[in-house]
Design an enzyme around this catalytic site. Structure first.
Site: not given
Ligand code: 5GP
Length: 190
Positions: A51-52, A107-108, A139, A161, A167
């Protein structure tokens, strides 16, 4: 009343203006990258990883000045709440074939890189013309899978984060900025 967005347990890492500025830059870079392919009549499919990525994708596609189809893939990773195991289950698949199309995966965050490694390998078997990855965050110190992010928003240190789609236990996705969840203050401290 204190707003959900102003709780003292959240620290702003990238505010809404910084995120918006970076997303505009990424949109321009992506537009330039695909311009000649689009001019040749080739198709671009933007695939959001649920979902991100949903907030980032919504802003990013509006910053891409090119015709594109939008698809979603759902994945869940077996692991604990904050660490990916690399064993990925596809919970929602694309609705259309991607053979001979340009694919932009959105992608998040790339953390260990294991989720993206799995998805990139999976999508490559379907005969796309090209596959590129856009991620809001990475990262780099932890990307052991060595996944290359072609269009990156921000590199961040190894901290958890939230916000702008990301989330913690299902919450914070609707924060309009990227923030850090601060540990609760112990009693006796200011
Ligand atoms: P990877 O397979 O790269 O280790 O994990 C990627 C997924 O883990 C992301 O799509 C995201 O769901 C989750 N993740 C990794 N780091 C963070 C983080 O700092 N915050 C949040 N909210 N999710 C994260």
């Amino acid at each position: 009343m204190t707003s959900f967005f102003q709780q003292d347990k959240l620290a702003v890492l990238f505010d809404a203006a910084a995120v918006a500025a970076r997303v505009s830059e990424l949109g321009r870079a992506i537009t330039a990258h695909y311009a000649s392919a689009i001019a040749r009549g080739e198709e671009l499919v933007v695939v959001g990883v649920l979902k991100g990525s949903f907030v980032f994708l919504a802003d990013l596609v509006r910053a891409i000045d090119a015709p594109c189809h939008i698809e979603f893939m759902g994945v869940s990773s077996y692991g604990d709440a904050t660490e990916s195991s690399g064993v990925v289950q596809v919970t929602q698949d694309l609705t259309r074939p991607i053979k001979n199309k340009h694919l932009l995966l959105v992608e998040d965050i790339v953390d260990t890189g294991l989720t993206m490694k799995y998805l990139l390998d999976n999508l490559a078997t379907r005969g796309p013309r090209s596959v590129k990855l856009a991620s809001l965050l990475e990262k780099p110190s932890k990307n052991a899978a060595g996944v290359e992010v072609d269009f990156l928003g921000f590199s961040i240190p190894d901290q958890f984060v939230v916000g702008y789609g990301l989330d913690a236990a299902g919450l914070y996705r609707n924060l309009p900025y990227v923030g850090l969840v601060m540990p609760p203050k112990s009693e006796g401290q200011g």
